[in-house]
Design a protein around this motif. Structure first.
Motif, PDB file in Angstrom:
ATOM      1  N   GLU A 120       0.861  -1.170   0.000  1.00  0.00           N
ATOM      2  CA  GLU A 120       0.000   0.000   0.000  1.00  0.00           C
ATOM      3  C   GLU A 120       0.906   1.232   0.000  1.00  0.00           C
ATOM      4  OE1 GLU A 120      -3.099   0.121   2.988  1.00  0.00           O
ATOM      5  OE2 GLU A 120      -3.565   2.213   2.476  1.00  0.00           O
ATOM      6  N   VAL A 121       0.581   2.199  -0.814  1.00  0.00           N
ATOM      7  CA  VAL A 121       1.399   3.405  -0.933  1.00  0.00           C
ATOM      8  C   VAL A 121       0.522   4.640  -0.719  1.00  0.00           C
ATOM      9  CG1 VAL A 121       3.141   2.430  -2.496  1.00  0.00           C
ATOM     10  CG2 VAL A 121       1.059   3.418  -3.458  1.00  0.00           C
ATOM     11  N   GLU A 154     -12.623  13.133  -8.566  1.00  0.00           N
ATOM     12  CA  GLU A 154     -12.421  11.896  -9.327  1.00  0.00           C
ATOM     13  C   GLU A 154     -13.789  11.311  -9.635  1.00  0.00           C
ATOM     14  OE1 GLU A 154      -9.130   9.288  -7.930  1.00  0.00           O
ATOM     15  OE2 GLU A 154      -9.213  10.554  -6.173  1.00  0.00           O
ATOM     16  N   LEU A 162     -18.899  -0.588  -6.334  1.00  0.00           N
ATOM     17  CA  LEU A 162     -19.434  -0.674  -7.690  1.00  0.00           C
ATOM     18  C   LEU A 162     -19.938  -2.094  -7.905  1.00  0.00           C
ATOM     19  CD1 LEU A 162     -16.685   1.259  -9.691  1.00  0.00           C
ATOM     20  CD2 LEU A 162     -19.022   2.044  -9.254  1.00  0.00           C
ATOM     21  N   VAL A 174     -16.321  10.049  -6.993  1.00  0.00           N
ATOM     22  CA  VAL A 174     -15.831   9.087  -5.991  1.00  0.00           C
ATOM     23  C   VAL A 174     -14.681   9.714  -5.209  1.00  0.00           C
ATOM     24  CG1 VAL A 174     -16.511   6.994  -7.240  1.00  0.00           C
ATOM     25  CG2 VAL A 174     -14.291   8.036  -7.725  1.00  0.00           C
ATOM     26  N   GLU A 175     -14.458   9.211  -4.014  1.00  0.00           N
ATOM     27  CA  GLU A 175     -13.297   9.633  -3.238  1.00  0.00           C
ATOM     28  C   GLU A 175     -12.208   8.589  -3.420  1.00  0.00           C
ATOM     29  OE1 GLU A 175     -12.862  12.315  -0.885  1.00  0.00           O
ATOM     30  OE2 GLU A 175     -14.683  13.118  -1.841  1.00  0.00           O
ATOM     31  N   GLY A 176     -10.996   9.034  -3.661  1.00  0.00           N
ATOM     32  CA  GLY A 176      -9.880   8.098  -3.721  1.00  0.00           C
ATOM     33  C   GLY A 176      -9.658   7.491  -2.346  1.00  0.00           C
ATOM     34  N   ARG A 210      -7.508   3.701  -0.812  1.00  0.00           N
ATOM     35  CA  ARG A 210      -6.154   3.150  -0.780  1.00  0.00           C
ATOM     36  C   ARG A 210      -5.543   3.050  -2.184  1.00  0.00           C
ATOM     37  NH1 ARG A 210      -7.760  -2.186   2.391  1.00  0.00           N
ATOM     38  NH2 ARG A 210      -9.564  -1.853   1.033  1.00  0.00           N
ATOM     39  N   GLU A 211      -4.223   3.095  -2.228  1.00  0.00           N
ATOM     40  CA  GLU A 211      -3.492   2.905  -3.489  1.00  0.00           C
ATOM     41  C   GLU A 211      -2.420   1.843  -3.261  1.00  0.00           C
ATOM     42  OE1 GLU A 211      -2.548   6.610  -5.726  1.00  0.00           O
ATOM     43  OE2 GLU A 211      -3.105   7.573  -3.851  1.00  0.00           O
ATOM     44  N   PHE A 256     -11.444   3.198  -4.853  1.00  0.00           N
ATOM     45  CA  PHE A 256     -12.380   4.280  -4.570  1.00  0.00           C
ATOM     46  C   PHE A 256     -13.245   3.898  -3.381  1.00  0.00           C
ATOM     47  CE2 PHE A 256     -11.754   4.075  -9.236  1.00  0.00           C
ATOM     48  CZ  PHE A 256     -10.880   5.138  -9.307  1.00  0.00           C
ATOM     49  N   PHE A 261      -9.732   1.099 -10.132  1.00  0.00           N
ATOM     50  CA  PHE A 261      -9.162   0.966 -11.471  1.00  0.00           C
ATOM     51  C   PHE A 261      -7.709   0.523 -11.311  1.00  0.00           C
ATOM     52  CE2 PHE A 261     -11.274   2.291 -15.477  1.00  0.00           C
ATOM     53  CZ  PHE A 261     -12.545   2.502 -14.997  1.00  0.00           C
ATOM     54  N   ARG A 298      -5.779   1.832  -7.914  1.00  0.00           N
ATOM     55  CA  ARG A 298      -6.383   2.954  -7.185  1.00  0.00           C
ATOM     56  C   ARG A 298      -7.792   2.570  -6.758  1.00  0.00           C
ATOM     57  NH1 ARG A 298      -5.521   7.614  -5.350  1.00  0.00           N
ATOM     58  NH2 ARG A 298      -7.139   9.204  -5.166  1.00  0.00           N
TER      59      ARG A 298
END
Lengths: 140, 140, 140
Positions: free
Chosen positions: A5-6, B11, C125, C6-8, C10-11, C121, C39, C119
């Protein structure tokens, strides 16, 4: 699948410079801004291109050279450390006047025009030699 | 390479509408939401497509028309101002039933289905005529 | 065009595992981390691939199988719920040693190496059957 996770850090939009190498100028930018981990997404046009294809059996890269103009549709890649240098691992799909395409790992291409979105992450990604594939991969 | 650090803003995920132009509906969305700078990423299917290829020597766009169904694999583009309109600069790779592909700068395509991720930036990107390429590019 | 702000959340950056299915390991990751909307963007290499092409008239998927090594240049997709499972809708462009390409909806491919940016959200969905296309799409 190994993952990390970043945290998202800086983001950039960029215009690549006409006449300069596509990948080289991304690496120069990464050096200038001190980017240690990022993904990027680009579109544009290039002339001439050297694509690499990794022979999965022999475990060596083969080079394919194209001396012609192309649309870049698109380029997707990432920035991380490869030994002592920032490396822009770049894959690209290139198209011709009739719509036909070639694609691969982009080593070099002379930029005609290019637009980029770069997303930096708040970490350092560093490639290390991987025994199985003989590639330099991230030990996540 | 010219670049600008940007702040991420809104976004979106989107579902493109069947029967409408792929690029046109992204531009309508940008207009509706007041988006002045963004990148987007999409996948889906279209029928018919007009691709543009920029002749780097003559500095003119040539149009290629395809009257057939395609998978969109993928589309990558950005939203910015082109003179007095919001413009969705869109590059796309399209594939056929046998897997064969065409790609280029997407002018038009009738959407069959489509899914999009749009990332807005908290800035205004505006294209201006560039002497070297005769294209409209961002003066970053 | 239907869309949802949407809110971002975790990445992630990820390294796909050699020898495992490309799409399957993304779905396993989504399950492990409890990702309900995302995505992702990837590049790498695979061997063998099953691509699907949706026949827009007959409204059925046709399968195309390729038994050869490819560069993945790139893969773009998303994660959402398809009935009771997390599904990684994945489109991919694949290239050969001579640069030639095939592309489509990626059902399966054995990963040689792969790098991913995901990424997430802060929403869920969920696909539902769409009458017009006979596909499972997001009711946004």
């Amino acid at each position: 699948m190994d993952y990390q996770e970043v945290e998202g850090a800086r983001e950039y939009v960029a215009r690549l410079e006409n006449g300069r190498d596509w990948r080289g100028q991304i690496e120069d930018f990464a050096e200038e801004e001190g980017i240690d981990a990022a993904f990027f997404f680009g579109l544009g046009a290039v002339t001439d291109a050297e694509l690499l294809f990794y022979d999965q059996d022999v475990q060596e890269y083969n080079t394919i050279e194209f001396d012609e103009p192309f649309e870049m549709t698109p380029a997707v890649g990432n920035i991380s450390w490869l030994y002592d240098e920032r490396f822009a691992h770049t894959h690209a799909v290139l198209s011709r006047e009739d719509g036909s395409t070639v694609a691969g790992h982009l080593d070099k291409a002379t930029t005609f025009a290019g637009e980029l979105y770069i997303r930096e992450f708040d970490t350092t990604l560093e490639r290390e030699h991987d025994e199985v594939t003989d590639l330099d991969l991230w030990p996540l």
